[in-house]
Write a protein that holds these residues in place. Structure first.
Motif, PDB file in Angstrom:
ATOM      1  N   GLU A   1      27.257  53.413 -16.090  1.00  0.00           N
ATOM      2  CA  GLU A   1      26.366  52.316 -16.479  1.00  0.00           C
ATOM      3  C   GLU A   1      25.033  52.786 -17.054  1.00  0.00           C
ATOM      4  O   GLU A   1      24.223  51.978 -17.500  1.00  0.00           O
ATOM      5  CB  GLU A   1      26.093  51.370 -15.302  1.00  0.00           C
ATOM      6  N   ASP A   2      24.815  54.103 -17.060  1.00  0.00           N
ATOM      7  CA  ASP A   2      23.596  54.637 -17.682  1.00  0.00           C
ATOM      8  C   ASP A   2      23.745  54.774 -19.194  1.00  0.00           C
ATOM      9  O   ASP A   2      22.782  55.118 -19.889  1.00  0.00           O
ATOM     10  CB  ASP A   2      23.241  56.003 -17.094  1.00  0.00           C
TER      11      ASP A   2
ATOM     12  N   ILE B   1      20.416  48.691 -23.077  1.00  0.00           N
ATOM     13  CA  ILE B   1      21.866  48.628 -22.971  1.00  0.00           C
ATOM     14  C   ILE B   1      22.390  47.842 -24.160  1.00  0.00           C
ATOM     15  O   ILE B   1      21.744  46.890 -24.632  1.00  0.00           O
ATOM     16  CB  ILE B   1      22.270  48.003 -21.632  1.00  0.00           C
TER      17      ILE B   1
END
Lengths: 117, 113
Positions: free
Chosen positions: B85-86, B38
């Motif tokens: 959120e991926d 991320i």
């Protein structure tokens, strides 16, 4: 549980000077390995240097050296004679030695290094 | 020797759509990893294969993520359905017992909108 902490989100260094990137770790494993990887903007992770927990000497690879202080649980990366091409993200990582050379790596959050001309 | 190959390099999808990533490790490397990175964080292991068997998938969100390595060589990672959120870079890596370090591909940058 294993944990890597890199407390410097960003660092600046003048070209041709040396710079130290900090890394502390936490583990209950008696045997482990510590790594530094470089991630330029292109995205790939480039292996720089490795230190085994039982190695007596600090690791060196060209302009990279690892300042390993086992009692303090620190494994700082020293880059000597910085070059503009050293500008990148740098990650410290750890692997439990019980997994051999094929265990997973636990990474820190990284430090962005910018080299100024 | 050829490095770890990944495709695509970039992918933009809408939430709730599905997506698949492909990885071809270095020839002869029995161990293959998928990491999720991320923005602003270090990579986190999603799944590790030894040949075509799973060694560690404890961090894989199994309700939406799946991965396979059917012939013990290349691998695919799938997300279905994708969530905002991926959005991340998905890195594939491979290693062998003879070398200390793992070798990484250039990653696939996924943006979920």
């Amino acid at each position: 549980a294993q944990k890597i902490t890199q407390t410097q989100p960003g660092m600046f260094v003048q070209e041709k000077e040396a710079v130290t990137l900090d890394c502390t770790y936490d583990t209950s494993d008696p045997s482990y390995g510590l790594f530094w990887y470089k991630q330029p903007s292109s995205g790939e992770m480039i292996f720089l240097i490795y230190q085994g927990s039982y190695d007596q000497q600090n690791a060196t690879e060209g302009r990279y050296s690892l300042n390993f202080q086992k009692a303090r649980k620190s494994a700082n990366l020293v880059i000597s004679a910085s070059q503009l091409g050293d500008s990148a993200m740098y990650f410290c990582a750890m692997r439990a030695s019980r997994s051999g050379n094929t265990g997973k790596l636990i990474f820190g959050q990284g430090t962005t290094l910018q080299v100024k001309p | 020797e050829a490095g770890v190959a990944q495709s695509p390099r970039y992918k933009i999808i809408e939430k709730r759509q599905s997506v698949a990533f492909w990885c071809n490790p270095i020839s002869g490397h029995a161990t293959l990893y998928w990491y999720q990175q991320i923005l602003g964080q270090g990579p986190k292991l999603l799944i590790q294969f030894q040949n075509n068997g799973v060694v560690d998938d404890s961090q894989l969100p199994k309700d939406r993520f799946s991965a396979e390595r059917l012939k013990g060589v290349d691998s695919t990672l799938k997300i279905q359905p994708a969530k905002l959120e991926d959005s991340a870079v998905y890195l594939c890596a491979s290693s062998s017992p003879e070398r200390t370090e793992a070798f990484f591909g250039q990653g696939t940058r996924l943006t979920v909108v």
